[in-house]
Design a protein around this motif. Sequence first.
Motif, PDB file in Angstrom:
ATOM      1  N   GLU A  26       0.679  -1.365  -0.120  1.00  0.00           N
ATOM      2  CA  GLU A  26      -0.148  -0.295  -0.240  1.00  0.00           C
ATOM      3  C   GLU A  26       1.034   1.451  -0.369  1.00  0.00           C
ATOM      4  OE1 GLU A  26      -2.510  -0.714   3.398  1.00  0.00           O
ATOM      5  OE2 GLU A  26      -3.525  -1.765   2.469  1.00  0.00           O
ATOM      6  N   ARG A  27       2.005   1.364   0.575  1.00  0.00           N
ATOM      7  CA  ARG A  27       2.834   2.128   1.482  1.00  0.00           C
ATOM      8  C   ARG A  27       4.206   2.281   0.191  1.00  0.00           C
ATOM      9  NH1 ARG A  27       2.893   3.895   6.241  1.00  0.00           N
ATOM     10  NH2 ARG A  27       4.372   5.979   5.258  1.00  0.00           N
ATOM     11  N   ALA A  28       4.427   1.169  -1.115  1.00  0.00           N
ATOM     12  CA  ALA A  28       5.341   1.714  -1.841  1.00  0.00           C
ATOM     13  C   ALA A  28       5.040   1.145  -3.675  1.00  0.00           C
ATOM     14  CB  ALA A  28       6.559   0.064  -1.016  1.00  0.00           C
ATOM     15  N   ASP A  29       5.595   1.237  -4.069  1.00  0.00           N
ATOM     16  CA  ASP A  29       5.631   0.515  -5.355  1.00  0.00           C
ATOM     17  C   ASP A  29       6.033  -0.292  -5.542  1.00  0.00           C
ATOM     18  OD1 ASP A  29       4.836   3.998  -6.387  1.00  0.00           O
ATOM     19  OD2 ASP A  29       7.238   4.222  -6.538  1.00  0.00           O
ATOM     20  N   ALA A  30       6.785  -0.661  -5.075  1.00  0.00           N
ATOM     21  CA  ALA A  30       7.475  -1.963  -5.065  1.00  0.00           C
ATOM     22  C   ALA A  30       7.718  -2.746  -3.872  1.00  0.00           C
ATOM     23  CB  ALA A  30       7.720  -3.021  -6.788  1.00  0.00           C
ATOM     24  N   VAL A  31       7.884  -4.045  -3.547  1.00  0.00           N
ATOM     25  CA  VAL A  31       7.944  -4.470  -2.376  1.00  0.00           C
ATOM     26  C   VAL A  31       9.636  -5.563  -2.629  1.00  0.00           C
ATOM     27  CG1 VAL A  31       6.944  -5.835  -0.193  1.00  0.00           C
ATOM     28  CG2 VAL A  31       5.752  -4.079  -0.748  1.00  0.00           C
ATOM     29  N   ILE A  32      10.215  -5.809  -2.089  1.00  0.00           N
ATOM     30  CA  ILE A  32      11.271  -6.597  -2.034  1.00  0.00           C
ATOM     31  C   ILE A  32      11.044  -7.670  -0.656  1.00  0.00           C
ATOM     32  CG2 ILE A  32      14.108  -7.812  -1.519  1.00  0.00           C
ATOM     33  CD1 ILE A  32      14.137  -4.508  -3.020  1.00  0.00           C
ATOM     34  N   ILE A  33      10.785  -8.872  -0.911  1.00  0.00           N
ATOM     35  CA  ILE A  33      10.221  -9.697   0.730  1.00  0.00           C
ATOM     36  C   ILE A  33      11.411 -10.456   0.224  1.00  0.00           C
ATOM     37  CG2 ILE A  33       8.945 -11.916   1.475  1.00  0.00           C
ATOM     38  CD1 ILE A  33       6.400 -11.323  -0.544  1.00  0.00           C
ATOM     39  N   ASP A  34      11.469 -10.689   1.959  1.00  0.00           N
ATOM     40  CA  ASP A  34      13.512 -10.426   2.079  1.00  0.00           C
ATOM     41  C   ASP A  34      13.228 -11.930   2.684  1.00  0.00           C
ATOM     42  OD1 ASP A  34      15.704 -10.383   2.051  1.00  0.00           O
ATOM     43  OD2 ASP A  34      15.668  -9.052   3.447  1.00  0.00           O
ATOM     44  N   LEU A  35      14.003 -12.539   2.041  1.00  0.00           N
ATOM     45  CA  LEU A  35      14.025 -14.074   2.580  1.00  0.00           C
ATOM     46  C   LEU A  35      16.002 -14.024   3.457  1.00  0.00           C
ATOM     47  CD1 LEU A  35      12.806 -16.335   0.535  1.00  0.00           C
ATOM     48  CD2 LEU A  35      11.980 -16.327   2.338  1.00  0.00           C
ATOM     49  N   GLU A  36      16.429 -13.644   3.051  1.00  0.00           N
ATOM     50  CA  GLU A  36      17.675 -13.327   3.443  1.00  0.00           C
ATOM     51  C   GLU A  36      18.067 -12.351   4.506  1.00  0.00           C
ATOM     52  OE1 GLU A  36      22.397 -12.617   1.998  1.00  0.00           O
ATOM     53  OE2 GLU A  36      20.633 -10.780   1.856  1.00  0.00           O
ATOM     54  N   ASP A  37      18.765 -11.289   4.934  1.00  0.00           N
ATOM     55  CA  ASP A  37      19.169 -10.800   6.072  1.00  0.00           C
ATOM     56  C   ASP A  37      17.868 -10.933   6.783  1.00  0.00           C
ATOM     57  OD1 ASP A  37      21.891 -10.747   5.319  1.00  0.00           O
ATOM     58  OD2 ASP A  37      21.934  -8.631   4.132  1.00  0.00           O
ATOM     59  N   ALA A  38      16.861  -9.956   6.470  1.00  0.00           N
ATOM     60  CA  ALA A  38      15.777  -9.652   7.625  1.00  0.00           C
ATOM     61  C   ALA A  38      15.340 -10.186   8.167  1.00  0.00           C
ATOM     62  CB  ALA A  38      14.711  -8.604   6.686  1.00  0.00           C
ATOM     63  N   VAL A  39      15.592 -12.256   8.297  1.00  0.00           N
ATOM     64  CA  VAL A  39      14.979 -12.820   8.191  1.00  0.00           C
ATOM     65  C   VAL A  39      16.286 -13.782   9.222  1.00  0.00           C
ATOM     66  CG1 VAL A  39      14.090 -15.174   8.519  1.00  0.00           C
ATOM     67  CG2 VAL A  39      13.384 -13.497   6.697  1.00  0.00           C
ATOM     68  N   ALA A  40      16.450 -14.290  10.660  1.00  0.00           N
ATOM     69  CA  ALA A  40      17.019 -15.041  11.293  1.00  0.00           C
ATOM     70  C   ALA A  40      16.847 -15.874  10.751  1.00  0.00           C
ATOM     71  CB  ALA A  40      16.486 -14.465  12.810  1.00  0.00           C
ATOM     72  N   PRO A  41      18.050 -16.974  10.790  1.00  0.00           N
ATOM     73  CA  PRO A  41      18.521 -18.274  10.211  1.00  0.00           C
ATOM     74  C   PRO A  41      18.026 -19.262  11.097  1.00  0.00           C
ATOM     75  CG  PRO A  41      20.702 -17.498  10.481  1.00  0.00           C
ATOM     76  CD  PRO A  41      19.573 -16.266  10.527  1.00  0.00           C
ATOM     77  N   GLY A  42      17.192 -19.805  11.843  1.00  0.00           N
ATOM     78  CA  GLY A  42      16.654 -19.845  12.118  1.00  0.00           C
ATOM     79  C   GLY A  42      14.454 -20.148  12.104  1.00  0.00           C
ATOM     80  N   ASN A  43      14.367 -18.938  11.453  1.00  0.00           N
ATOM     81  CA  ASN A  43      12.965 -18.661  11.330  1.00  0.00           C
ATOM     82  C   ASN A  43      12.759 -18.671   9.619  1.00  0.00           C
ATOM     83  OD1 ASN A  43      10.499 -17.706  12.148  1.00  0.00           O
ATOM     84  ND2 ASN A  43      10.356 -15.792  11.844  1.00  0.00           N
ATOM     85  N   ARG A  44      13.917 -18.724   8.362  1.00  0.00           N
ATOM     86  CA  ARG A  44      13.927 -19.274   7.544  1.00  0.00           C
ATOM     87  C   ARG A  44      12.412 -20.342   6.874  1.00  0.00           C
ATOM     88  NH1 ARG A  44      19.772 -17.595   6.103  1.00  0.00           N
ATOM     89  NH2 ARG A  44      19.609 -15.607   6.504  1.00  0.00           N
ATOM     90  N   ALA A  45      12.515 -21.039   7.527  1.00  0.00           N
ATOM     91  CA  ALA A  45      11.581 -21.424   6.791  1.00  0.00           C
ATOM     92  C   ALA A  45      10.083 -21.709   7.408  1.00  0.00           C
ATOM     93  CB  ALA A  45      11.840 -23.703   7.601  1.00  0.00           C
ATOM     94  N   ALA A  46       9.704 -20.959   8.467  1.00  0.00           N
ATOM     95  CA  ALA A  46       8.823 -20.151   8.658  1.00  0.00           C
ATOM     96  C   ALA A  46       8.577 -18.911   7.447  1.00  0.00           C
ATOM     97  CB  ALA A  46       8.443 -19.980   9.873  1.00  0.00           C
ATOM     98  N   ALA A  47       9.807 -18.456   7.029  1.00  0.00           N
ATOM     99  CA  ALA A  47       9.616 -17.279   6.633  1.00  0.00           C
ATOM    100  C   ALA A  47       8.874 -17.817   4.719  1.00  0.00           C
ATOM    101  CB  ALA A  47      10.494 -17.056   6.267  1.00  0.00           C
ATOM    102  N   ARG A  48       9.281 -18.849   4.126  1.00  0.00           N
ATOM    103  CA  ARG A  48       9.381 -19.321   3.262  1.00  0.00           C
ATOM    104  C   ARG A  48       7.436 -19.816   3.169  1.00  0.00           C
ATOM    105  NH1 ARG A  48      14.724 -21.045   3.047  1.00  0.00           N
ATOM    106  NH2 ARG A  48      14.548 -22.442   4.911  1.00  0.00           N
ATOM    107  N   ALA A  49       7.722 -20.653   4.542  1.00  0.00           N
ATOM    108  CA  ALA A  49       6.085 -21.073   4.766  1.00  0.00           C
ATOM    109  C   ALA A  49       4.689 -19.704   4.260  1.00  0.00           C
ATOM    110  CB  ALA A  49       6.142 -21.314   6.049  1.00  0.00           C
ATOM    111  N   ALA A  50       4.989 -18.602   4.963  1.00  0.00           N
ATOM    112  CA  ALA A  50       4.461 -17.268   4.694  1.00  0.00           C
ATOM    113  C   ALA A  50       4.816 -16.779   2.982  1.00  0.00           C
ATOM    114  CB  ALA A  50       5.242 -16.355   6.202  1.00  0.00           C
ATOM    115  N   LEU A  51       6.020 -17.252   2.397  1.00  0.00           N
ATOM    116  CA  LEU A  51       5.569 -16.494   1.491  1.00  0.00           C
ATOM    117  C   LEU A  51       5.039 -16.556   0.578  1.00  0.00           C
ATOM    118  CD1 LEU A  51       7.321 -15.129  -1.005  1.00  0.00           C
ATOM    119  CD2 LEU A  51       8.879 -17.018  -1.301  1.00  0.00           C
ATOM    120  N   ILE A  52       4.511 -18.268   0.612  1.00  0.00           N
ATOM    121  CA  ILE A  52       3.533 -19.238   0.055  1.00  0.00           C
ATOM    122  C   ILE A  52       2.030 -18.324   0.382  1.00  0.00           C
ATOM    123  CG2 ILE A  52       2.974 -21.692  -0.149  1.00  0.00           C
ATOM    124  CD1 ILE A  52       5.785 -22.412  -0.020  1.00  0.00           C
ATOM    125  N   GLU A  53       2.026 -18.956   1.975  1.00  0.00           N
ATOM    126  CA  GLU A  53       0.412 -18.801   2.187  1.00  0.00           C
ATOM    127  C   GLU A  53       0.106 -17.363   2.023  1.00  0.00           C
ATOM    128  OE1 GLU A  53       0.627 -20.502   5.794  1.00  0.00           O
ATOM    129  OE2 GLU A  53       1.811 -22.452   5.449  1.00  0.00           O
TER     130      GLU A  53
END
Length: 274
Positions: A26-53
């Motif tokens: 809503e605020r930006a022209d485009a969004v970068i959904i970040d699976l790398e530095d913005a996500v702690a290594p231990g939470n990346r599996a949950a982040a990938r699931a959120a990306l899909i869902e």
Amino acid sequence: MTAFTMGPAILFCPADRPDRYAKALERADAVIIDLEDAVAPGNRAAARAALIEHPQDPERTIVRVNPVGSPDFAADLEALDSTHYRTVMLAKTESAADVDALGGYSVVALCETALGVLNAAQIAAAPHVAALMWGAEDLIASLGGSSSRTEGGSYRDVALHARSQVLLAAGAHGKVAIDSVYLDIADHAGLLAESLDAQSSGFGAKASIHPGQMPMIRQAFTPPPEQVERAVRILAAAEKELGVFAFEGQMVDEPLLRHARRILSRAAGTTFRG
């Protein structure tokens, strides 16, 4: 190759915060959904699931994946295969071979290591690279440094060199260049000045880390009415002239006409169409 049409105000959003996806769009022209530095290594599996869902508009969404060869890269690609996203930002891109690992996707190559910056030209030449971005802090970390900026807030010479190298590589191969993020969220004046410099230098967009930075970036990339009006007058005058001519005390030749066309393109919202 698909042309990069996103921007100019692009916002990073942590992939493990799906509650922020729609708000960011809503605020930006485009969004970068970040699976790398913005996500702690231990939470990346949950982040990938959120990306899909939690699907978002694929025409305005970029997914940043972990570097080629990292433990998370293959899992990131597997998650992407379950989405409609087709534009991928490759963290720490260092060669055209890295880009080849993302065959089938439109790639935003993030040059943020010493090797990646040195290889920016070969990376930009890769057919499915749509845009190049540079990253200041990871670059300095790759060199063993501690900060990309001086105490006065300006970039150090090595960071400016990398910024210029990535911009030149992108321009040489007809690709869009995206400027790095501005970390001082409260410094709106500094962000505006840096965004104006990015636009004037030839960057097509600027990435950001906070939704409050969107207005300054948009302001910088939107030509003011007086600039648009003058561009219209210059191009109208050019239709009656042959070769170089004088206009309002300024010599006008083809490079200045190209500048005028670029201004009108940005005013019409077509800057990012190749």
